[in-house]
Design a protein around this motif. Structure first.
Motif, mmCIF file in Angstrom:
data_model
loop_
_atom_site.group_PDB
_atom_site.id
_atom_site.type_symbol
_atom_site.label_atom_id
_atom_site.label_comp_id
_atom_site.label_asym_id
_atom_site.label_seq_id
_atom_site.Cartn_x
_atom_site.Cartn_y
_atom_site.Cartn_z
ATOM 1 N N ASN A 1 29.243 130.495 59.085
ATOM 2 C CA ASN A 1 28.278 129.212 58.852
ATOM 3 C C ASN A 1 27.673 129.069 60.217
ATOM 4 O OD1 ASN A 1 27.643 127.050 57.013
ATOM 5 N ND2 ASN A 1 28.545 125.694 58.586
ATOM 6 N N ASN A 2 28.366 128.888 61.303
ATOM 7 C CA ASN A 2 27.805 128.520 62.580
ATOM 8 C C ASN A 2 26.775 129.502 62.898
ATOM 9 O OD1 ASN A 2 27.616 126.969 65.080
ATOM 10 N ND2 ASN A 2 29.092 128.196 66.070
ATOM 11 N N LEU A 3 26.777 130.943 62.595
ATOM 12 C CA LEU A 3 25.671 131.673 63.074
ATOM 13 C C LEU A 3 24.684 131.531 62.280
ATOM 14 C CD1 LEU A 3 24.645 134.159 64.553
ATOM 15 C CD2 LEU A 3 26.254 135.654 62.785
ATOM 16 N N GLY A 4 24.838 131.182 60.924
ATOM 17 C CA GLY A 4 23.584 130.998 60.038
ATOM 18 C C GLY A 4 22.874 129.857 60.355
ATOM 19 N N ALA B 1 19.803 134.381 58.799
ATOM 20 C CA ALA B 1 20.363 133.485 58.500
ATOM 21 C C ALA B 1 20.987 133.080 57.118
ATOM 22 C CB ALA B 1 19.575 131.933 59.035
ATOM 23 N N VAL B 2 19.956 133.374 56.113
ATOM 24 C CA VAL B 2 20.593 133.469 54.655
ATOM 25 C C VAL B 2 21.578 134.109 54.452
ATOM 26 C CG1 VAL B 2 19.456 133.828 52.390
ATOM 27 C CG2 VAL B 2 18.121 132.632 53.875
ATOM 28 N N ASP B 3 21.461 135.406 54.852
ATOM 29 C CA ASP B 3 22.505 136.479 54.547
ATOM 30 C C ASP B 3 23.968 135.978 54.898
ATOM 31 O OD1 ASP B 3 20.553 137.988 53.319
ATOM 32 O OD2 ASP B 3 20.305 139.496 54.963
ATOM 33 N N VAL B 4 24.011 135.664 56.286
ATOM 34 C CA VAL B 4 25.337 135.057 56.807
ATOM 35 C C VAL B 4 25.878 133.949 56.243
ATOM 36 C CG1 VAL B 4 25.050 136.528 59.197
ATOM 37 C CG2 VAL B 4 24.225 134.132 59.035
ATOM 38 N N ALA B 5 24.865 133.009 55.842
ATOM 39 C CA ALA B 5 25.099 131.914 55.258
ATOM 40 C C ALA B 5 25.649 132.119 53.966
ATOM 41 C CB ALA B 5 24.230 130.870 54.991
ATOM 42 N N ALA B 6 25.156 133.178 53.026
ATOM 43 C CA ALA B 6 25.770 133.439 51.761
ATOM 44 C C ALA B 6 27.268 134.006 51.999
ATOM 45 C CB ALA B 6 24.750 134.283 51.165
ATOM 46 N N MET B 7 27.621 134.821 53.085
ATOM 47 C CA MET B 7 28.592 135.391 53.226
ATOM 48 C C MET B 7 29.650 134.317 53.468
ATOM 49 S SD MET B 7 27.371 138.830 55.645
ATOM 50 C CE MET B 7 29.201 139.129 56.302
ATOM 51 N N ALA B 8 29.383 133.265 54.280
ATOM 52 C CA ALA B 8 30.366 132.219 54.376
ATOM 53 C C ALA B 8 30.659 131.628 53.065
ATOM 54 C CB ALA B 8 29.478 131.125 55.363
ATOM 55 N N VAL B 9 29.895 131.304 52.179
ATOM 56 C CA VAL B 9 30.155 130.981 50.933
ATOM 57 C C VAL B 9 30.909 131.806 50.022
ATOM 58 C CG1 VAL B 9 29.107 130.141 48.788
ATOM 59 C CG2 VAL B 9 28.096 129.503 50.683
ATOM 60 N N ASN C 1 25.702 123.722 51.026
ATOM 61 C CA ASN C 1 24.509 122.866 51.741
ATOM 62 C C ASN C 1 23.888 123.515 52.773
ATOM 63 O OD1 ASN C 1 23.362 120.016 51.737
ATOM 64 N ND2 ASN C 1 24.121 120.320 53.971
ATOM 65 N N SER C 2 24.414 124.195 53.688
ATOM 66 C CA SER C 2 23.604 125.195 54.564
ATOM 67 C C SER C 2 22.989 126.077 53.980
ATOM 68 C CB SER C 2 24.689 125.478 55.672
ATOM 69 O OG SER C 2 25.541 124.464 56.403
ATOM 70 N N LEU C 3 23.553 126.856 53.069
ATOM 71 C CA LEU C 3 22.925 127.888 52.389
ATOM 72 C C LEU C 3 21.632 127.310 51.612
ATOM 73 C CD1 LEU C 3 22.566 130.594 51.519
ATOM 74 C CD2 LEU C 3 24.095 130.304 49.681
ATOM 75 N N GLY C 4 21.768 126.354 50.756
ATOM 76 C CA GLY C 4 20.625 125.588 50.284
ATOM 77 C C GLY C 4 19.630 125.434 50.998
ATOM 78 N N ASN C 5 19.915 124.505 52.229
ATOM 79 C CA ASN C 5 18.801 124.418 53.072
ATOM 80 C C ASN C 5 18.151 125.471 53.330
ATOM 81 O OD1 ASN C 5 19.254 121.573 52.963
ATOM 82 N ND2 ASN C 5 20.675 121.743 54.831
ATOM 83 N N LEU C 6 18.961 126.702 53.956
ATOM 84 C CA LEU C 6 17.942 127.873 54.407
ATOM 85 C C LEU C 6 17.237 128.457 53.439
ATOM 86 C CD1 LEU C 6 21.291 129.327 56.560
ATOM 87 C CD2 LEU C 6 18.879 128.398 57.482
ATOM 88 N N LEU C 7 17.539 128.626 52.166
ATOM 89 C CA LEU C 7 16.982 128.916 51.092
ATOM 90 C C LEU C 7 15.688 128.176 50.988
ATOM 91 C CD1 LEU C 7 19.999 129.745 48.742
ATOM 92 C CD2 LEU C 7 18.258 131.486 49.615
#
Length: 308
Positions: free
Chosen positions: A165-168, A187-195, A210-216
């Motif tokens: 999540n931090n990397l994303g 960023a989207v890929d690693v945030a999705a992996m965090a989820v 929330n982080s993933l949604g913002n990036l998408l």
């Protein structure tokens, strides 16, 4: 709190009766620093935080350069300095936190189980300094060291999602600065992996969603991809933290979904229904008649489109 206060009293007594040259003195100082920092986190006492910095610095200063525990003391000192920066805004503390965290990483063996966490901490302080100064060198270094932290963290490690999540977030900040779509995609890929690696009932999962949604949503703004917008809506639906910020964001994303979907699109009724439900939820929280009226309008339109 009684237990914590007593622990600090006892640890301070232990420091007081341990001779300066004793081989165990640094460990006792570090322990006292952790206890003081814990009490600061609970009470907000700057006296405790200042003492935590001072005694942990003493632990570092009294530990030989080649001692296996020195990197751990350095890592702790960096965290307390960074915490004090957040409270006071002192750039001296932040610069020192970056320097100390760098030393902690440099003196930690490649195969050490705590290396990933120390890399991640360094990335946090570098990213924080970027936010303050705008230095791209700091942001690039932050991305690099946190990526290293991900690479050295086992797939099943409990901290892996946090580091992902931090990397994303760091990649997303670099995209904001440079416009690099490669950074945003990553960023989207690693945030999705965090989820994906976080259990459904984990307390941090909502934050990762929330982080993933913002990036998408940012990628949709850049590319116009309906897939990204649809995913952002889905993520907003899963994020139910009770936060008004999250609720407002859900309304905004659902509104974008409706506004950018053609009238004859088969999914438009679903987006209208989502938007109506989020507006209704916000009305229950705020009593806004505008939200209620919009919710009723969108839900009526949903019924009309479904019937048609």
């Amino acid at each position: 709190m009684d237990d914590l206060n007593l622990a600090i009293t006892i640890a301070a007594m232990a420091v007081g009766i341990t001779p300066q040259g004793h081989p165990g003195r640094a460990a006792i100082l570090n322990h006292l620093g952790n206890m003081l920092g814990t009490r600061f986190n609970r009470t907000g006492s700057m006296d405790d935080l200042n003492r935590a910095v001072d005694v942990t610095a003493m632990a570092v200063d009294t530990t030989p350069q080649d001692h296996p525990d020195r990197a751990g003391w350095l890592n702790n000192l960096g965290n307390w300095l960074g915490t004090r920066f957040k409270r006071t805004g002192s750039m001296d503390d932040l610069n020192r936190a970056v320097d100390v965290a760098t030393m902690a990483v440099d003196t930690t063996p490649q195969d050490h189980p705590n290396r990933a966490g120390r890399l991640n901490n360094l990335g946090i302080w570098l990213g924080t300094r970027f936010d303050r100064t705008g230095s791209m060198d700091d942001l690039n270094r932050a991305v690099d060291v946190v990526a290293m932290a991900v690479d050295t963290t086992p797939q099943d490690h409990s901290d892996r999602a946090t580091i992902l999540n931090n990397l994303g977030n760091l990649l997303g900040r670099r995209f904001d600065r440079t416009g690099s779509i490669d950074d945003l995609n990553r960023a989207v890929d690693v945030a999705a992996m965090a989820v994906d690696t976080t259990p459904q009932d984990h307390p941090d999962r909502a934050g990762y969603l929330n982080s993933l949604g913002n990036l998408l949503r940012r990628r949709f703004d850049r590319t116009g991809s309906m897939d990204d917008l649809n995913r952002a809506v889905d993520v907003a639906t899963m994020t139910r933290t009770g936060s008004m910020d999250d609720l407002n964001r859900a309304v905004d994303v659902a509104t974008m979904a409706v506004d950018t979907t053609p009238q004859d699109h088969p999914d438009r009724a679903g987006w209208l229904n989502n938007l109506g439900n989020w507006l209704g939820t916000r009305f229950k929280r705020t009593g806004s008649m505008d939200d209620l009226n919009r919710a009723i309008l969108h839900l009526k339109t949903t019924r009309t489109e479904l019937a048609g």
